[in-house]
Design a protein around this motif. Structure first.
Motif, mmCIF file in Angstrom:
data_model
loop_
_atom_site.group_PDB
_atom_site.id
_atom_site.type_symbol
_atom_site.label_atom_id
_atom_site.label_comp_id
_atom_site.label_asym_id
_atom_site.label_seq_id
_atom_site.Cartn_x
_atom_site.Cartn_y
_atom_site.Cartn_z
ATOM 1 N N LYS A 15 0.811 -1.260 -0.056
ATOM 2 C CA LYS A 15 -0.060 -0.056 0.192
ATOM 3 C C LYS A 15 0.902 1.211 0.130
ATOM 4 O O LYS A 15 0.713 2.277 -0.906
ATOM 5 N N ALA A 16 1.852 1.255 0.920
ATOM 6 C CA ALA A 16 2.814 2.513 0.825
ATOM 7 C C ALA A 16 3.606 2.581 -0.371
ATOM 8 O O ALA A 16 3.718 3.707 -0.861
ATOM 9 N N ALA A 17 3.946 1.416 -1.189
ATOM 10 C CA ALA A 17 4.669 1.564 -2.278
ATOM 11 C C ALA A 17 3.712 2.338 -3.391
ATOM 12 O O ALA A 17 4.144 2.812 -4.347
ATOM 13 N N LEU A 18 2.532 1.786 -3.307
ATOM 14 C CA LEU A 18 1.630 2.174 -4.250
ATOM 15 C C LEU A 18 1.195 3.650 -4.241
ATOM 16 O O LEU A 18 1.124 4.241 -5.250
ATOM 17 N N VAL A 19 1.237 4.128 -2.810
ATOM 18 C CA VAL A 19 0.959 5.601 -2.505
ATOM 19 C C VAL A 19 1.976 6.334 -3.484
ATOM 20 O O VAL A 19 1.794 7.193 -4.061
ATOM 21 N N VAL A 20 3.430 6.097 -3.102
ATOM 22 C CA VAL A 20 4.487 6.738 -3.519
ATOM 23 C C VAL A 20 4.357 6.612 -5.047
ATOM 24 O O VAL A 20 4.725 7.602 -6.030
ATOM 25 N N ALA A 21 4.233 5.537 -5.713
ATOM 26 C CA ALA A 21 4.334 5.206 -7.330
ATOM 27 C C ALA A 21 3.332 5.906 -7.889
ATOM 28 O O ALA A 21 3.114 6.843 -8.841
ATOM 29 N N PHE A 335 7.369 14.700 -6.076
ATOM 30 C CA PHE A 335 8.838 14.295 -5.495
ATOM 31 C C PHE A 335 9.062 14.577 -3.887
ATOM 32 O O PHE A 335 9.417 13.589 -3.337
ATOM 33 N N LEU A 336 8.552 15.599 -3.707
ATOM 34 C CA LEU A 336 8.490 15.980 -2.060
ATOM 35 C C LEU A 336 7.647 14.977 -1.476
ATOM 36 O O LEU A 336 8.199 14.431 -0.375
ATOM 37 N N VAL A 337 6.577 14.580 -1.849
ATOM 38 C CA VAL A 337 5.636 13.582 -1.052
ATOM 39 C C VAL A 337 6.194 12.201 -1.044
ATOM 40 O O VAL A 337 6.407 11.398 0.090
ATOM 41 N N ALA A 338 6.798 11.984 -2.136
ATOM 42 C CA ALA A 338 7.625 10.471 -2.317
ATOM 43 C C ALA A 338 8.585 10.590 -1.214
ATOM 44 O O ALA A 338 8.764 9.432 -0.972
ATOM 45 N N VAL A 376 12.839 1.358 -7.139
ATOM 46 C CA VAL A 376 11.726 0.492 -7.603
ATOM 47 C C VAL A 376 10.297 1.315 -7.506
ATOM 48 O O VAL A 376 9.508 1.233 -8.589
ATOM 49 N N ASN A 377 9.835 1.850 -6.609
ATOM 50 C CA ASN A 377 8.747 2.637 -6.440
ATOM 51 C C ASN A 377 8.647 3.637 -7.736
ATOM 52 O O ASN A 377 7.492 3.826 -8.154
ATOM 53 N N GLY A 378 9.786 4.197 -7.797
ATOM 54 C CA GLY A 378 9.863 5.413 -9.017
ATOM 55 C C GLY A 378 9.440 4.837 -10.453
ATOM 56 O O GLY A 378 8.803 5.295 -11.057
ATOM 57 N N LEU A 379 10.172 3.784 -10.682
ATOM 58 C CA LEU A 379 9.953 2.854 -11.917
ATOM 59 C C LEU A 379 8.505 2.473 -11.830
ATOM 60 O O LEU A 379 8.007 2.466 -13.150
ATOM 61 N N VAL A 380 8.022 1.911 -10.960
ATOM 62 C CA VAL A 380 6.330 1.440 -10.930
ATOM 63 C C VAL A 380 5.614 2.772 -11.362
ATOM 64 O O VAL A 380 4.604 2.754 -12.191
ATOM 65 N N GLY A 381 5.811 3.936 -10.503
ATOM 66 C CA GLY A 381 4.999 5.064 -10.779
ATOM 67 C C GLY A 381 5.518 5.459 -12.375
ATOM 68 O O GLY A 381 4.970 5.908 -13.061
ATOM 69 N N GLY A 382 6.800 5.307 -12.634
ATOM 70 C CA GLY A 382 6.976 5.783 -14.245
ATOM 71 C C GLY A 382 6.085 4.988 -15.309
ATOM 72 O O GLY A 382 5.685 5.424 -16.242
ATOM 73 N N ALA A 383 6.142 3.778 -15.036
ATOM 74 C CA ALA A 383 5.340 2.663 -15.615
ATOM 75 C C ALA A 383 3.697 3.059 -15.646
ATOM 76 O O ALA A 383 3.089 3.161 -16.836
ATOM 77 N N LEU A 384 3.365 3.442 -14.407
ATOM 78 C CA LEU A 384 1.988 3.875 -14.430
ATOM 79 C C LEU A 384 1.722 5.296 -15.192
ATOM 80 O O LEU A 384 0.789 5.367 -15.925
ATOM 81 N N GLY A 385 2.687 6.383 -14.671
ATOM 82 C CA GLY A 385 2.756 7.424 -15.509
ATOM 83 C C GLY A 385 2.742 7.550 -17.016
ATOM 84 O O GLY A 385 1.836 8.170 -17.581
ATOM 85 N N ILE A 386 3.503 6.581 -17.642
ATOM 86 C CA ILE A 386 3.508 6.349 -18.915
ATOM 87 C C ILE A 386 2.139 5.813 -19.538
ATOM 88 O O ILE A 386 1.850 6.279 -20.718
ATOM 89 N N ALA A 387 1.867 4.936 -18.967
ATOM 90 C CA ALA A 387 0.387 4.288 -19.428
ATOM 91 C C ALA A 387 -0.678 5.462 -19.414
ATOM 92 O O ALA A 387 -1.331 5.558 -20.412
ATOM 93 N N VAL A 388 -0.799 6.305 -18.301
ATOM 94 C CA VAL A 388 -1.800 7.210 -18.173
ATOM 95 C C VAL A 388 -1.652 8.185 -19.187
ATOM 96 O O VAL A 388 -2.486 8.981 -19.837
ATOM 97 N N GLY A 389 -0.107 8.824 -19.276
ATOM 98 C CA GLY A 389 -0.111 9.712 -20.037
ATOM 99 C C GLY A 389 -0.390 9.253 -21.470
ATOM 100 O O GLY A 389 -0.671 10.142 -22.601
ATOM 101 N N LEU A 390 0.243 8.087 -22.157
ATOM 102 C CA LEU A 390 -0.254 7.705 -23.347
ATOM 103 C C LEU A 390 -1.820 7.841 -23.568
ATOM 104 O O LEU A 390 -2.367 7.938 -24.696
#
Length: 482
Positions: A15-21, A335-338, A376-390
């Motif tokens: 849960k904590a990792a998902l919030v950061v991502a 970034f600050l929240v993460a 790893v949290n950042g990479l997961v967030g990046g993957a989610l962000g790329i999907a949402v951005g696309l």
């Protein structure tokens, strides 16, 4: 050991990792959407400029029209005399140079010899105003008690009055562009595709042929094989051209020599379209031309872009200014929240890290473990962000909102008339509007930027948590309860 522990901790704190991502994903998705929309705005603006310049054109060379004074300031006019015969059909064309003062055709060669110029071609912009109609002679009606007045005897002396008669004329105004058929790689016609018939050939230098814009052809029922008449000269329509931008530079295209003959502008042009050898040296080429060819005005694509108004310009400003700053603000907040969440997580894992240090883990190893989890949290967030951005960019492209760009151009006509004579004068310049569909293309560079931001966000979050973990002492950590 590193990866085993990393996988176990991420699974235990899903849960904590998902919030950061998720926080990082929001910022990265916004960056992708804004970047893609900005790219789409740039392409839309390029499309608008190409509709005026033509493909491959980096700048134009013109000469501003000198303001006439005195008798020269009189506006051009048509004059028709009714004559003694009374009724009769009248038709006349007025062919005028449009927009700029003419330049000598030899100026094209001078421009082509300038340092940094890879190509130059001249063109002649014209406006044709055609007046067609007829006069109807009035009839003399005798007064009561007066003898009828025979035609030609006049109607004065109180013998009768004139009734009926008048004039009915249609005014048609359209634009003509004289094309150098020997150099078809530059100029406005390059933004149109021949959709019927053929385009100009090198042998059409002085041929009486024309290419019609598709919109103008449809309006006037023109097709390949039709004839258009200008100043009693007939031209065969050999092709129909459709503008890529939806709005063409001219209604009719003629060989340059024919356009010069029609307008009594032998060896004259109005515009020189220039291609630079290096797109990074456009300003230097502009300065070179202005320095060596006096009396000319050099306008680059960047100069012209500043004159484009309408919803396209407004949206472009919002995307580049408001959108960019909003993306930066959201990224900083993410970034600050993460970082704060990661640091808070470290505080809740005091006993765990204290135990690891008591077992022999050094501060550097603990720090690397925390940074690894954050990356790893950042990479997961990046993957989610790329999907949402696309998905967001695809939605913009699918909706494809239409934006308008307002440009100066065109000539309006006004024609006051009176009596047995009719005048036709050229009116002021009118703006024209181009409709451009907005797209949001996502480039590989944008995706790489998103990955970089994801890693950066993870590193920043890991730095917060790692710094906190490195300060823990085993004895103090073991005395605290998680």
């Amino acid at each position: 050991m590193f990866f085993t522990y990393l996988r176990r901790e991420l699974r235990r704190r899903r849960k904590a990792a998902l919030v950061v991502a998720s926080g990082l994903a929001l910022g990265i998705a916004l960056v992708i959407v804004v970047s893609s929309v900005s790219s789409g705005m740039g392409k839309a603006q390029d499309k608008v400029l190409e509709s005026l310049y033509g493909l491959g054109t980096d700048m134009t060379v013109t000469k501003a029209v000198e303001q006439p004074t005195g008798e020269d300031a009189e506006r051009p006019r048509f004059q028709f005399d009714a004559g003694e015969e009374g009724a009769g059909e009248q038709s006349s064309d007025r062919v005028m140079v449009q927009g700029f003062q003419t330049l000598a055709a030899s100026t094209v060669d001078k421009v082509g010899r300038q340092k940094g110029v890879s190509g130059a071609v001249g063109g002649l912009s014209l406006q044709v105003m055609k007046v067609n109609g007829e006069f109807t002679r009035g009839e003399v009606q005798p007064q009561e008690g007066a003898a009828p007045t025979a035609p030609g005897e006049g109607g004065g002396g109180g013998g009768g009055r004139v009734e009926g008669g008048g004039a009915e004329f249609d005014v048609n105004s359209y634009s003509v562009y004289g094309t150098d058929v020997g150099q078809l790689g530059l100029g406005p016609l390059t933004t149109s595709k021949i959709t019927s018939g053929r385009g100009f050939a090198s042998g059409d230098t002085d041929a009486k042929v024309a290419v019609a814009d598709s919109a103008y052809a449809q309006e006037n029922d023109l097709k390949v094989g039709s004839e258009v008449t200008i100043k009693e000269v007939k031209y065969d329509v050999v092709g129909i051209a459709t503008a890529d931008s939806g709005d063409s530079t001219a209604d009719l295209y003629l060989p340059l020599k024919q356009a010069q003959t029609l307008s009594d502008s032998a060896d004259k042009i109005t515009t020189i379209y220039v291609q630079a050898a290096d797109s990074q040296q456009i300003d230097a080429v502009k300065s070179q031309i202005q320095k060596n060819i006096a009396g000319t005005t050099v306008t680059t694509s960047a100069d012209l872009a500043d004159t484009v108004s309408g919803s396209l310009s407004t949206a472009a400003d919002l995307a580049t200014k408001v959108g960019t700053w909003l993306s930066i603000a959201v990224l900083i907040a993410a970034f600050l929240v993460a970082g704060l969440l990661t640091s808070s997580a470290v505080s809740r894992r005091v006993r765990e890290f204290g135990t690891l240090k008591a077992l022999g883990w050094k501060s550097g190893r603990v720090t690397r473990q925390v940074v690894g989890e954050a990356v790893v949290n950042g990479l997961v967030g990046g993957a989610l962000g790329i999907a949402v951005g696309l998905a967001g960019a695809y939605a913009v492209t699918a909706v494809s909102p239409t934006l308008q760009a307002e440009l100066g151009g065109g000539t309006e006509a006004a024609g006051p008339g009176g009596g047995g004579r009719m005048m036709m004068t050229g009116g002021p310049s009118a703006s024209r509007t181009l409709d451009v569909a907005l797209t949001a293309p996502v480039s590989v560079t944008t995706i790489l930027l998103a990955v970089g931001l994801a890693v950066t966000g993870g590193l920043i979050a890991g730095a917060f948590g790692g710094w906190r973990a490195s300060r823990l002492r085993p004895a103090d950590a073991l005395r605290r309860v998680e």
